[in-house]
Motif scaffolding. Structure first.
Motif, PDB file in Angstrom:
ATOM      1  N   ASN A   1      30.775 144.074   0.736  1.00  0.00           N
ATOM      2  CA  ASN A   1      30.387 142.708   0.864  1.00  0.00           C
ATOM      3  C   ASN A   1      31.890 142.255   1.444  1.00  0.00           C
ATOM      4  OD1 ASN A   1      32.543 141.981  -1.394  1.00  0.00           O
ATOM      5  ND2 ASN A   1      31.197 142.383  -2.778  1.00  0.00           N
ATOM      6  N   GLU A   2      31.599 140.913   1.819  1.00  0.00           N
ATOM      7  CA  GLU A   2      32.750 140.469   2.450  1.00  0.00           C
ATOM      8  C   GLU A   2      34.169 139.817   1.617  1.00  0.00           C
ATOM      9  OE1 GLU A   2      31.296 136.685   3.964  1.00  0.00           O
ATOM     10  OE2 GLU A   2      29.607 137.429   4.487  1.00  0.00           O
ATOM     11  N   GLY A   3      34.027 140.079   0.091  1.00  0.00           N
ATOM     12  CA  GLY A   3      35.480 139.647  -0.495  1.00  0.00           C
ATOM     13  C   GLY A   3      35.674 141.230  -0.983  1.00  0.00           C
ATOM     14  N   ASN A   4      35.193 142.037  -1.447  1.00  0.00           N
ATOM     15  CA  ASN A   4      35.581 143.462  -1.763  1.00  0.00           C
ATOM     16  C   ASN A   4      34.844 145.008  -0.724  1.00  0.00           C
ATOM     17  OD1 ASN A   4      36.774 142.037  -4.058  1.00  0.00           O
ATOM     18  ND2 ASN A   4      34.472 142.439  -5.317  1.00  0.00           N
ATOM     19  N   GLY A   5      34.341 144.944   0.039  1.00  0.00           N
ATOM     20  CA  GLY A   5      33.864 145.689   0.843  1.00  0.00           C
ATOM     21  C   GLY A   5      33.090 146.389   0.175  1.00  0.00           C
ATOM     22  N   ILE A   6      33.311 148.010   0.985  1.00  0.00           N
ATOM     23  CA  ILE A   6      32.237 148.902  -0.079  1.00  0.00           C
ATOM     24  C   ILE A   6      33.200 149.726  -1.433  1.00  0.00           C
ATOM     25  CG2 ILE A   6      31.333 151.110   0.550  1.00  0.00           C
ATOM     26  CD1 ILE A   6      30.670 150.679   2.974  1.00  0.00           C
ATOM     27  N   SER A   7      33.241 149.783  -2.453  1.00  0.00           N
ATOM     28  CA  SER A   7      33.615 150.588  -3.381  1.00  0.00           C
ATOM     29  C   SER A   7      34.509 152.169  -3.047  1.00  0.00           C
ATOM     30  CB  SER A   7      32.826 150.757  -4.852  1.00  0.00           C
ATOM     31  OG  SER A   7      32.357 151.458  -4.413  1.00  0.00           O
ATOM     32  N   ASP A   8      34.941 152.816  -3.554  1.00  0.00           N
ATOM     33  CA  ASP A   8      35.280 154.026  -3.205  1.00  0.00           C
ATOM     34  C   ASP A   8      34.683 154.392  -3.278  1.00  0.00           C
ATOM     35  OD1 ASP A   8      37.845 152.817  -2.427  1.00  0.00           O
ATOM     36  OD2 ASP A   8      39.209 152.675  -4.439  1.00  0.00           O
ATOM     37  N   ASP A   9      33.568 154.197  -4.762  1.00  0.00           N
ATOM     38  CA  ASP A   9      33.191 155.900  -5.532  1.00  0.00           C
ATOM     39  C   ASP A   9      32.141 155.677  -4.463  1.00  0.00           C
ATOM     40  OD1 ASP A   9      32.382 157.047  -7.064  1.00  0.00           O
ATOM     41  OD2 ASP A   9      30.235 155.867  -8.255  1.00  0.00           O
ATOM     42  N   VAL A  10      31.471 154.548  -4.303  1.00  0.00           N
ATOM     43  CA  VAL A  10      30.216 154.650  -2.958  1.00  0.00           C
ATOM     44  C   VAL A  10      30.925 154.945  -1.419  1.00  0.00           C
ATOM     45  CG1 VAL A  10      28.588 153.094  -1.598  1.00  0.00           C
ATOM     46  CG2 VAL A  10      29.300 152.310  -3.887  1.00  0.00           C
ATOM     47  N   LEU A  11      32.680 154.605  -1.443  1.00  0.00           N
ATOM     48  CA  LEU A  11      32.917 155.097   0.796  1.00  0.00           C
ATOM     49  C   LEU A  11      32.783 156.895   0.152  1.00  0.00           C
ATOM     50  CD1 LEU A  11      33.701 154.432   2.625  1.00  0.00           C
ATOM     51  CD2 LEU A  11      35.790 153.926   1.312  1.00  0.00           C
ATOM     52  N   LYS A  12      32.897 157.064  -0.874  1.00  0.00           N
ATOM     53  CA  LYS A  12      33.818 158.598  -0.916  1.00  0.00           C
ATOM     54  C   LYS A  12      32.224 159.128  -0.962  1.00  0.00           C
ATOM     55  CE  LYS A  12      33.369 159.794  -5.778  1.00  0.00           C
ATOM     56  NZ  LYS A  12      34.563 159.832  -7.095  1.00  0.00           N
ATOM     57  N   ASN A  13      30.787 159.388  -0.851  1.00  0.00           N
ATOM     58  CA  ASN A  13      29.858 160.043  -0.642  1.00  0.00           C
ATOM     59  C   ASN A  13      29.383 159.149  -0.012  1.00  0.00           C
ATOM     60  OD1 ASN A  13      28.774 160.853  -3.590  1.00  0.00           O
ATOM     61  ND2 ASN A  13      29.873 158.753  -4.247  1.00  0.00           N
ATOM     62  N   CYS A  14      29.641 158.528   0.973  1.00  0.00           N
ATOM     63  CA  CYS A  14      28.705 158.154   2.252  1.00  0.00           C
ATOM     64  C   CYS A  14      29.519 159.841   3.492  1.00  0.00           C
ATOM     65  CB  CYS A  14      29.351 157.133   3.138  1.00  0.00           C
ATOM     66  SG  CYS A  14      28.823 155.574   2.447  1.00  0.00           S
ATOM     67  N   THR A  15      28.629 159.795   4.280  1.00  0.00           N
ATOM     68  CA  THR A  15      28.325 161.228   5.036  1.00  0.00           C
ATOM     69  C   THR A  15      29.875 161.003   6.519  1.00  0.00           C
ATOM     70  OG1 THR A  15      26.500 161.720   5.171  1.00  0.00           O
ATOM     71  CG2 THR A  15      27.394 162.698   6.582  1.00  0.00           C
ATOM     72  N   LYS A  16      29.892 159.428   7.102  1.00  0.00           N
ATOM     73  CA  LYS A  16      30.548 159.217   8.115  1.00  0.00           C
ATOM     74  C   LYS A  16      31.109 157.802   7.204  1.00  0.00           C
ATOM     75  CE  LYS A  16      28.357 162.476  11.107  1.00  0.00           C
ATOM     76  NZ  LYS A  16      27.945 163.147  11.878  1.00  0.00           N
ATOM     77  N   LYS A  17      32.540 157.765   8.950  1.00  0.00           N
ATOM     78  CA  LYS A  17      32.566 155.365   8.562  1.00  0.00           C
ATOM     79  C   LYS A  17      32.245 155.571   9.987  1.00  0.00           C
ATOM     80  CE  LYS A  17      35.932 156.639   5.579  1.00  0.00           C
ATOM     81  NZ  LYS A  17      37.245 157.277   4.771  1.00  0.00           N
ATOM     82  N   LEU A  18      31.841 154.219  10.454  1.00  0.00           N
ATOM     83  CA  LEU A  18      31.536 153.883  11.029  1.00  0.00           C
ATOM     84  C   LEU A  18      32.303 152.231  11.581  1.00  0.00           C
ATOM     85  CD1 LEU A  18      29.630 153.317  13.950  1.00  0.00           C
ATOM     86  CD2 LEU A  18      28.278 152.992  12.182  1.00  0.00           C
TER      87      LEU A  18
END
Length: 95
Positions: free
Chosen positions: A43-60
């Motif tokens: 979301n525009e205020g908080n972005g992606i949570s650290d918990d979700v981010l660490k489970n993503c394969t790559k960042k774009l």
């Protein structure tokens, strides 16, 4: 969700500030799997949570001009999906 599917689904976290990420305009045909991927948008205020981010394969991320540090989620999503489809030849002309 991502933790369960992490090994069978390539997931791309859409990020603004990150050194270790793919940049949309540097992605070439074949870089994105033809099947089995998703793009996670925060979301525009908080972005992606650290918990979700660490489970993503790559960042774009989308390259932006100096002074611009964010886009609205709908605009960023449209740019990313159009850019990825264009690179893979999956876009259609409107008539």
């Amino acid at each position: 969700f991502l933790g369960k599917w992490r090994h069978s689904l390539t997931s791309y976290a859409a990020v603004v500030q990150s050194e270790d990420c793919l940049v949309l305009d540097q992605i070439r045909s074949g870089d994105i799997p033809s099947k089995g991927w998703c793009c996670v948008m925060g979301n525009e205020g908080n972005g992606i949570s650290d918990d979700v981010l660490k489970n993503c394969t790559k960042k774009l991320k989308i390259r932006m001009i100096d002074g611009v540090d964010s886009l609205s989620v709908p605009i960023a999503c449209g740019i990313l999906l159009h850019g990825l489809a264009e690179r893979e030849g999956n876009h259609r002309e409107c008539s």
